[in-house]
Design an enzyme around this catalytic site. Structure first.
Site, PDB file in Angstrom:
ATOM      1  CG  ASP A 186      94.318  30.641 -11.785  1.00 16.81           C
ATOM      2  OD1 ASP A 186      94.402  29.964 -12.808  1.00 16.81           O
ATOM      3  OD2 ASP A 186      93.408  30.499 -10.948  1.00 16.81           O
ATOM      4  CG  ASP A 234      98.902  30.799  -7.330  1.00 19.60           C
ATOM      5  OD1 ASP A 234      97.828  30.295  -6.997  1.00 19.60           O
ATOM      6  OD2 ASP A 234      98.993  31.788  -8.081  1.00 19.60           O
TER       7      ASP A 234
HETATM    8  P1  B16 Z   1      87.919  29.143  -9.631  1.00 17.60           P
HETATM    9  P2  B16 Z   1      95.141  30.483  -7.743  1.00 17.60           P
HETATM   10  C1  B16 Z   1      92.644  31.350  -7.686  1.00 17.60           C
HETATM   11  O1  B16 Z   1      93.632  30.578  -8.267  1.00 17.60           O
HETATM   12  C2  B16 Z   1      92.507  32.681  -8.391  1.00 17.60           C
HETATM   13  O2  B16 Z   1      93.672  33.476  -8.160  1.00 17.60           O
HETATM   14  C3  B16 Z   1      91.323  33.430  -7.830  1.00 17.60           C
HETATM   15  O3  B16 Z   1      91.168  34.664  -8.484  1.00 17.60           O
HETATM   16  C4  B16 Z   1      90.075  32.564  -8.027  1.00 17.60           C
HETATM   17  O4  B16 Z   1      88.922  33.216  -7.479  1.00 17.60           O
HETATM   18  C5  B16 Z   1      90.275  31.214  -7.340  1.00 17.60           C
HETATM   19  O5  B16 Z   1      91.439  30.599  -7.863  1.00 17.60           O
HETATM   20  C6  B16 Z   1      89.108  30.293  -7.549  1.00 17.60           C
HETATM   21  O6  B16 Z   1      89.095  29.929  -8.907  1.00 17.60           O
HETATM   22  O7  B16 Z   1      86.763  30.067  -9.774  1.00 17.60           O
HETATM   23  O8  B16 Z   1      88.549  28.772 -10.963  1.00 17.60           O
HETATM   24  O9  B16 Z   1      87.611  27.923  -8.803  1.00 17.60           O
HETATM   25  O10 B16 Z   1      95.729  31.833  -8.007  1.00 17.60           O
HETATM   26  O11 B16 Z   1      95.081  30.103  -6.275  1.00 17.60           O
HETATM   27  O12 B16 Z   1      95.730  29.412  -8.620  1.00 17.60           O
HETATM   28 MG    MG Z   2      97.449  33.125  -8.357  1.00 18.48          MG
END
Ligand code: B16
Ligand code: MG
Length: 212
Positions: free
Chosen positions: A11, A9
């Site tokens: 974030d 992952d």
């Molecule tokens: P975006 P990951 C996720 O990333 C985040 O944890 C989540 O909080 C977020 O809503 C989602 O990506 C979408 O992100 O708005 O930047 O497209 O943890 O799967 O890397």
């Molecule tokens: Mg994450």
């Protein structure tokens, strides 16, 4: 070796952009008077899509919103989030994460990203990992976000590996559920290290070297 590949992952695992998501959602909560939006809500936003994350904020909002208004709110949050990302640099990649990734690669493991974020390519570029991973599966190539396993299954496919040969590393409960649903072994870090379903619970990113 136990695995042939690792799907990370982004974030909250590779870098601390989870904190920027929280700041941007907090700014939106302040704008619309969603008092009470807090860290526990933010933990529920991890791994799920932008629009699903918005719904978590709207639970605390004083009124309801139309679909068009919701799109405007999500766009506003994303612009705020991207302005925080724009200040990132390779200095935001910790030595521990970089040296662990290098050591895993040196062991012969294939490395991929499996992130729900549509901003993943921009983040990887900012932290100097634009060309680093063998495959990137992210919010731009999926139709269903975690806990659906799609993003991880596609990452394994891009690596030309079976899910059973890969470990998923996640900070989100939804991400651990997604990994399990896709037939992957899982390792939890951050909040997910406290999730009883995580196969391994990591105190620190470099703990991975003892898992593979
Ligand atoms: P975006 P990951 C996720 O990333 C985040 O944890 C989540 O909080 C977020 O809503 C989602 O990506 C979408 O992100 O708005 O930047 O497209 O943890 O799967 O890397
Ligand atoms: Mg994450």
């Amino acid at each position: 070796m136990r695995y042939k590949g690792i799907v990370f992952d982004l974030d909250g695992v590779i870098c601390s952009t989870d904190e920027y998501h929280y700041q941007a959602w907090q700014a939106l909560a302040d704008r619309i008077g969603a008092a009470g939006f807090c860290l526990a809500d933010n933990v529920r936003q991890r791994g799920v899509s932008r629009m699903e994350s918005l719904e978590v904020v709207l639970e605390k909002a004083p009124r309801t919103y139309t679909e068009a208004e919701k799109v405007e709110l999500a766009t506003w949050k994303n612009e705020k989030y991207r302005s925080l990302l724009a200040n990132m640099s390779p200095a935001d990649l910790t030595d521990e994460v970089k040296s662990t990734l290098d050591a895993l690669r040196a062991k012969g493991l294939k490395l991929a990203i499996g992130s729900s974020s549509k901003n993943a390519p921009f983040i990887l570029e900012r932290i100097g990992l634009g060309d680093y991973f063998d495959a990137v599966s992210d919010g731009n190539n999926i139709t269903r976000s975690k806990p659906d396993p799609q993003v991880f299954c596609m990452a394994a496919q891009f690596l030309d590996l079976e899910p059973a040969d890969c470990l998923v590393v996640e900070d989100a409960f939804s991400g651990i559920d997604a990994g399990i649903a896709g037939g992957f072994d899982t390792a939890g870090i951050g909040p997910a290290a406290g999730y009883e379903k995580a196969g391994y619970r990591l105190t620190s990113f470099s703990d991975l070297l003892g898992v593979v």
